[in-house]
Structure formats: C-alpha cells, structure tokens
Design a protein around this motif. Sequence first.
Motif, PDB file in Angstrom:
ATOM      1  N   ALA A 105       0.674  -1.123  -0.124  1.00 10.50           N
ATOM      2  CA  ALA A 105      -0.083  -0.044   0.048  1.00 10.50           C
ATOM      3  C   ALA A 105       0.870   1.400  -0.131  1.00 10.50           C
ATOM      4  CB  ALA A 105      -1.027  -0.020   1.161  1.00 10.50           C
ATOM      5  N   ALA A 106       2.059   1.196   0.737  1.00  5.81           N
ATOM      6  CA  ALA A 106       2.846   2.304   0.741  1.00  5.81           C
ATOM      7  C   ALA A 106       3.654   2.729  -0.652  1.00  5.81           C
ATOM      8  CB  ALA A 106       3.909   2.443   1.779  1.00  5.81           C
ATOM      9  N   LEU A 107       4.122   1.428  -1.054  1.00  8.43           N
ATOM     10  CA  LEU A 107       4.486   1.513  -2.501  1.00  8.43           C
ATOM     11  C   LEU A 107       3.648   2.200  -3.543  1.00  8.43           C
ATOM     12  CD1 LEU A 107       7.378   0.967  -4.158  1.00  8.43           C
ATOM     13  CD2 LEU A 107       5.696  -1.248  -4.621  1.00  8.43           C
ATOM     14  N   ARG A 108       2.464   1.875  -3.426  1.00  8.70           N
ATOM     15  CA  ARG A 108       1.354   1.928  -4.182  1.00  8.70           C
ATOM     16  C   ARG A 108       1.065   3.775  -4.279  1.00  8.70           C
ATOM     17  NH1 ARG A 108      -0.537   0.924  -9.221  1.00  8.70           N
ATOM     18  NH2 ARG A 108      -2.510   2.005  -9.410  1.00  8.70           N
ATOM     19  N   SER A 109       1.162   4.087  -3.061  1.00  9.62           N
ATOM     20  CA  SER A 109       0.964   5.846  -2.904  1.00  9.62           C
ATOM     21  C   SER A 109       2.042   6.468  -3.710  1.00  9.62           C
ATOM     22  CB  SER A 109       0.726   5.922  -1.500  1.00  9.62           C
ATOM     23  OG  SER A 109       1.696   5.951  -0.743  1.00  9.62           O
ATOM     24  N   ILE A 110       3.228   6.010  -3.379  1.00  5.10           N
ATOM     25  CA  ILE A 110       4.441   6.745  -3.933  1.00  5.10           C
ATOM     26  C   ILE A 110       4.277   6.694  -5.410  1.00  5.10           C
ATOM     27  CG2 ILE A 110       7.186   6.558  -4.092  1.00  5.10           C
ATOM     28  CD1 ILE A 110       6.415   7.642  -1.412  1.00  5.10           C
ATOM     29  N   TYR A 111       3.930   5.445  -5.911  1.00  4.83           N
ATOM     30  CA  TYR A 111       3.707   5.302  -7.576  1.00  4.83           C
ATOM     31  C   TYR A 111       2.936   6.146  -8.059  1.00  4.83           C
ATOM     32  CZ  TYR A 111       3.615   2.800 -11.611  1.00  4.83           C
ATOM     33  OH  TYR A 111       3.600   2.359 -13.134  1.00  4.83           O
ATOM     34  N   ARG A 112       1.713   6.300  -7.195  1.00  6.79           N
ATOM     35  CA  ARG A 112       0.782   7.395  -7.932  1.00  6.79           C
ATOM     36  C   ARG A 112       1.136   8.817  -7.823  1.00  6.79           C
ATOM     37  NH1 ARG A 112      -4.551   4.836  -7.458  1.00  6.79           N
ATOM     38  NH2 ARG A 112      -5.561   7.022  -8.072  1.00  6.79           N
ATOM     39  N   ILE A 113       1.909   8.954  -6.509  1.00  3.06           N
ATOM     40  CA  ILE A 113       2.410  10.488  -6.602  1.00  3.06           C
ATOM     41  C   ILE A 113       3.424  10.672  -7.807  1.00  3.06           C
ATOM     42  CG2 ILE A 113       3.829  12.184  -5.291  1.00  3.06           C
ATOM     43  CD1 ILE A 113       2.531  10.885  -2.830  1.00  3.06           C
ATOM     44  N   CYS A 114       4.202   9.737  -8.098  1.00  3.50           N
ATOM     45  CA  CYS A 114       5.309   9.777  -9.283  1.00  3.50           C
ATOM     46  C   CYS A 114       4.400   9.965 -10.653  1.00  3.50           C
ATOM     47  CB  CYS A 114       6.197   8.629  -9.388  1.00  3.50           C
ATOM     48  SG  CYS A 114       7.308   8.589  -7.974  1.00  3.50           S
ATOM     49  N   GLN A 115       3.270   8.957 -10.661  1.00  5.74           N
ATOM     50  CA  GLN A 115       2.595   9.202 -12.031  1.00  5.74           C
ATOM     51  C   GLN A 115       2.065  10.642 -12.200  1.00  5.74           C
ATOM     52  OE1 GLN A 115       0.104   6.070 -11.937  1.00  5.74           O
ATOM     53  NE2 GLN A 115       0.711   4.799 -13.630  1.00  5.74           N
ATOM     54  N   LYS A 116       1.583  11.308 -11.092  1.00  2.46           N
ATOM     55  CA  LYS A 116       0.858  12.640 -11.341  1.00  2.46           C
ATOM     56  C   LYS A 116       2.236  13.826 -11.652  1.00  2.46           C
ATOM     57  CE  LYS A 116      -3.158  12.109  -8.419  1.00  2.46           C
ATOM     58  NZ  LYS A 116      -3.443  12.040  -7.077  1.00  2.46           N
ATOM     59  N   LYS A 117       3.261  13.565 -10.868  1.00  2.00           N
ATOM     60  CA  LYS A 117       4.159  14.684 -10.763  1.00  2.00           C
ATOM     61  C   LYS A 117       5.377  14.709 -11.602  1.00  2.00           C
ATOM     62  CE  LYS A 117       2.675  16.458  -6.316  1.00  2.00           C
ATOM     63  NZ  LYS A 117       3.219  16.777  -5.181  1.00  2.00           N
ATOM     64  N   GLY A 138      11.416  -6.320 -11.816  1.00  2.00           N
ATOM     65  CA  GLY A 138      10.167  -5.999 -12.253  1.00  2.00           C
ATOM     66  C   GLY A 138       9.708  -4.537 -11.450  1.00  2.00           C
ATOM     67  N   ILE A 139      10.120  -4.449 -10.143  1.00  2.00           N
ATOM     68  CA  ILE A 139       9.743  -3.227  -9.525  1.00  2.00           C
ATOM     69  C   ILE A 139      10.777  -2.251 -10.132  1.00  2.00           C
ATOM     70  CG2 ILE A 139      10.030  -2.414  -7.386  1.00  2.00           C
ATOM     71  CD1 ILE A 139       9.115  -4.858  -5.861  1.00  2.00           C
ATOM     72  N   GLY A 140      11.971  -2.566 -10.099  1.00  2.00           N
ATOM     73  CA  GLY A 140      13.024  -1.517 -10.798  1.00  2.00           C
ATOM     74  C   GLY A 140      12.475  -0.919 -11.994  1.00  2.00           C
ATOM     75  N   TRP A 141      12.000  -1.755 -13.001  1.00  2.00           N
ATOM     76  CA  TRP A 141      11.720  -1.634 -14.216  1.00  2.00           C
ATOM     77  C   TRP A 141      10.629  -0.545 -14.337  1.00  2.00           C
ATOM     78  CZ3 TRP A 141      13.284  -1.450 -19.100  1.00  2.00           C
ATOM     79  CH2 TRP A 141      12.096  -1.318 -20.200  1.00  2.00           C
ATOM     80  N   LYS A 142       9.348  -1.004 -13.424  1.00  2.00           N
ATOM     81  CA  LYS A 142       8.372  -0.234 -13.337  1.00  2.00           C
ATOM     82  C   LYS A 142       8.635   1.198 -12.886  1.00  2.00           C
ATOM     83  CE  LYS A 142       3.803  -1.089 -13.710  1.00  2.00           C
ATOM     84  NZ  LYS A 142       3.311  -1.085 -15.025  1.00  2.00           N
ATOM     85  N   PHE A 143       9.627   1.347 -11.910  1.00  2.00           N
ATOM     86  CA  PHE A 143       9.866   2.694 -11.510  1.00  2.00           C
ATOM     87  C   PHE A 143      10.484   3.467 -12.561  1.00  2.00           C
ATOM     88  CE2 PHE A 143       8.077   2.314  -7.337  1.00  2.00           C
ATOM     89  CZ  PHE A 143       8.025   3.564  -6.838  1.00  2.00           C
ATOM     90  N   GLY A 144      11.399   2.967 -13.285  1.00  2.00           N
ATOM     91  CA  GLY A 144      12.267   3.509 -14.106  1.00  2.00           C
ATOM     92  C   GLY A 144      11.362   3.832 -15.294  1.00  2.00           C
ATOM     93  N   THR A 145      10.274   3.182 -15.825  1.00  2.00           N
ATOM     94  CA  THR A 145       9.592   3.665 -16.826  1.00  2.00           C
ATOM     95  C   THR A 145       8.693   4.963 -16.530  1.00  2.00           C
ATOM     96  OG1 THR A 145       8.075   1.998 -16.514  1.00  2.00           O
ATOM     97  CG2 THR A 145       9.843   1.421 -18.246  1.00  2.00           C
ATOM     98  N   VAL A 146       8.160   4.902 -15.278  1.00  2.00           N
ATOM     99  CA  VAL A 146       7.276   6.015 -14.872  1.00  2.00           C
ATOM    100  C   VAL A 146       8.372   7.400 -14.915  1.00  2.00           C
ATOM    101  CG1 VAL A 146       6.351   7.086 -12.860  1.00  2.00           C
ATOM    102  CG2 VAL A 146       5.668   4.834 -13.457  1.00  2.00           C
ATOM    103  N   LEU A 147       9.710   7.151 -14.317  1.00  2.00           N
ATOM    104  CA  LEU A 147      10.259   8.150 -14.263  1.00  2.00           C
ATOM    105  C   LEU A 147      11.122   8.902 -15.388  1.00  2.00           C
ATOM    106  CD1 LEU A 147      11.384   7.959 -10.501  1.00  2.00           C
ATOM    107  CD2 LEU A 147       9.787   9.574 -11.296  1.00  2.00           C
ATOM    108  N   ILE A 193      10.620   9.668   1.909  1.00  2.00           N
ATOM    109  CA  ILE A 193      10.384  10.007   0.588  1.00  2.00           C
ATOM    110  C   ILE A 193       9.233  10.960   0.393  1.00  2.00           C
ATOM    111  CG2 ILE A 193      10.174   9.004  -1.665  1.00  2.00           C
ATOM    112  CD1 ILE A 193      12.256   7.134  -1.078  1.00  2.00           C
ATOM    113  N   ARG A 194       8.141  10.453   1.034  1.00  2.00           N
ATOM    114  CA  ARG A 194       7.088  11.203   1.024  1.00  2.00           C
ATOM    115  C   ARG A 194       7.045  12.744   1.495  1.00  2.00           C
ATOM    116  NH1 ARG A 194       2.374   7.929   3.269  1.00  2.00           N
ATOM    117  NH2 ARG A 194       3.139   6.758   1.689  1.00  2.00           N
ATOM    118  N   TYR A 195       7.916  12.715   2.443  1.00  2.00           N
ATOM    119  CA  TYR A 195       7.985  14.181   3.104  1.00  2.00           C
ATOM    120  C   TYR A 195       8.847  14.899   1.957  1.00  2.00           C
ATOM    121  CZ  TYR A 195      10.061  17.818   5.923  1.00  2.00           C
ATOM    122  OH  TYR A 195      10.305  19.106   6.696  1.00  2.00           O
ATOM    123  N   SER A 196       9.934  14.163   1.356  1.00  2.00           N
ATOM    124  CA  SER A 196      10.817  15.228   0.348  1.00  2.00           C
ATOM    125  C   SER A 196       9.962  15.513  -0.891  1.00  2.00           C
ATOM    126  CB  SER A 196      11.693  14.202  -0.291  1.00  2.00           C
ATOM    127  OG  SER A 196      11.388  13.202  -1.118  1.00  2.00           O
TER     128      SER A 196
END
Lengths: 139, 149
Positions: free
Chosen positions: B13-25, B70-79, B143-146
């Motif tokens: 759940a924590a990872l999912r919320s960070i991922y949503r914030i990255c997708q938006k911003k 897979g987790i690394g690939w997912k974050f890399g393609t978002v950013l 990270i969420r604070y940053s």
Amino acid sequence: MSSFIISFLVYMEACIFAGIFMYLFRKKKLIGFQLGMNISQVMGGMAALLTGVLLIQQFPFHFTLITIISAGTGLAVGGVFGLLFDYQTFITGLTNGMIVGLMAPMIGSVVEVPVLFLWFIHGLFFVSFLAIYFSIQRS
Amino acid sequence: MVLIILLGCWNFAALRSIYRICQKKYVLFDDRFTMTLCMNTAMITSFVFALYVSFLFPSFQVASIMLGLGIGWKFGTVLKNPAILTGLYNGAMGGIMGTMLGVVLKNPALCNIPIESDAMIAANMYSLSLFAAGLHTLVMGLIRYSFTV
C-alpha cells in the motif's frame, strides 16, 4: 582474535568516525552535492560493514540482534554524514548504510580466515578515507 | 505466515501511494531528484519483497529476483530517461540481497550460524521481517516528506 582486541578496534573506529565528522564539518562549504553524496554513501557503508563484521566475530550466537544493531548503525552514520550537505544526500546515505548493514553479519559469519579479512577491511577503510581526503583537497 | 502476508500488504500500500504520486508529478522533478528517488525506492522495496517471497515460497528463488527486476523496471519507466538504468540495477541488487538473507534465515547451517531448534528459526524470521517492514515504512515516510520540501 581475542575479544579485547575486537572491542579496542570498535572503540578506535568510533573515534576515527568522530574525527572525520569534525573535519568535514569545518570543510562543508567547499564540498558540492556530487562529492557529498559519495561521501555519505562511503561513510555509511563502511560504518555498517565494520560494525557487522567485528560484532559477529565477537558474539557469534546473536545473529538477529547484531543484524538489527549494524543496520541501525549504518542508518545513523549515513544519515548524519548526509545531513551535512542536503536532504537528498541524507536519504541516499541512510538507504545505502541500511542495506550494507543488513548484509554485513552474513559475510562476517561465512569467512574462513577472520584475521586476514579484518585486516583487509581496515585497509579498505583507510584507502577510502585517503581517496575522500584527496578529492576534498582537489575540489 | 499470516503476519508476513499482512506486512507485505502494508508495504504494498505504501509503495502504491508513492507510485501514484510519481505518476502525477514526474514532470516537475529534475535529474538529480529523479535519480535519488528511483535508487532508494527500488533498492529498499525490492529488498523487502524479495525477503517476503523467499520466506513464503523457499523453492522459487528466481521468482524473487525477477520481482525485484520488475519493481525497478516499473519505477524506471514512470520516471523516464536516466532513471531506467538506475532502477534496473538497484532493483536487481536489492532482489539478490533479499533472496540471500531469506535463504540464510531459512537454513542457518549455510552460514555456520549455531541455531538449532525450529522455534528459534521462526522467531528470527518474524523479528527480522518486522524490522524490515519498519525500515521500509521509515524510508517511504522520508521520501513522501521530500515531495513537500
């Protein structure tokens, strides 16, 4: 190795890290963020590695507790060295020290010739400190 | 085992919320912040999930490393651009390390650790997975604070 020498080494490393921290605190205006990120990573990783390997040699029956202690040490040292510079160097040093601290007791309990490995780790620490010193002088 | 599954859901759940914030911003980040974010998130998340997977299914060791990749690939393609290489490398490294720790805690004779009884092994497993979940929560909170700084 006898336990007296190991506890003496732990104390000596705490003093060396305090000395490096005082030196960097005076020079922190000269250091950019790129070098600061490298310094916090190296210092957190080295502190976690030395703590984990030395403590698992001294108390081989408490694997879980020593893993927690060395991860906490790496986290604290990486975070404190990173807080000298920036918020992002803080997060980088914290994560890297934590990962190395979770791995360090495993290699300490696997190793075959402990004395040689301890000297190698101290040589590595000295070489990395020399590299940091010369790169600060050059910047 | 129920405790490990619950901790896995909490971390997901924590990872999912960070991922949503990255997708938006993700347009707002510069190169250096992208690299820091991708490195730390991929490393700690793949470590924790590889630890859980190697506790739950001890015979599928490739699966946990592939999960880290897979987790690394997912974050890399978002950013986007420079983050893909960083995410792949750090995700693979965290996955391999988590698998190693999980295998050693399942079978302590591999590392010459003198633990004999099954109850000790289970207690070590649960305490270390609780500790790893606490570390993951700490790093995710930082990270969420940053994002607000």
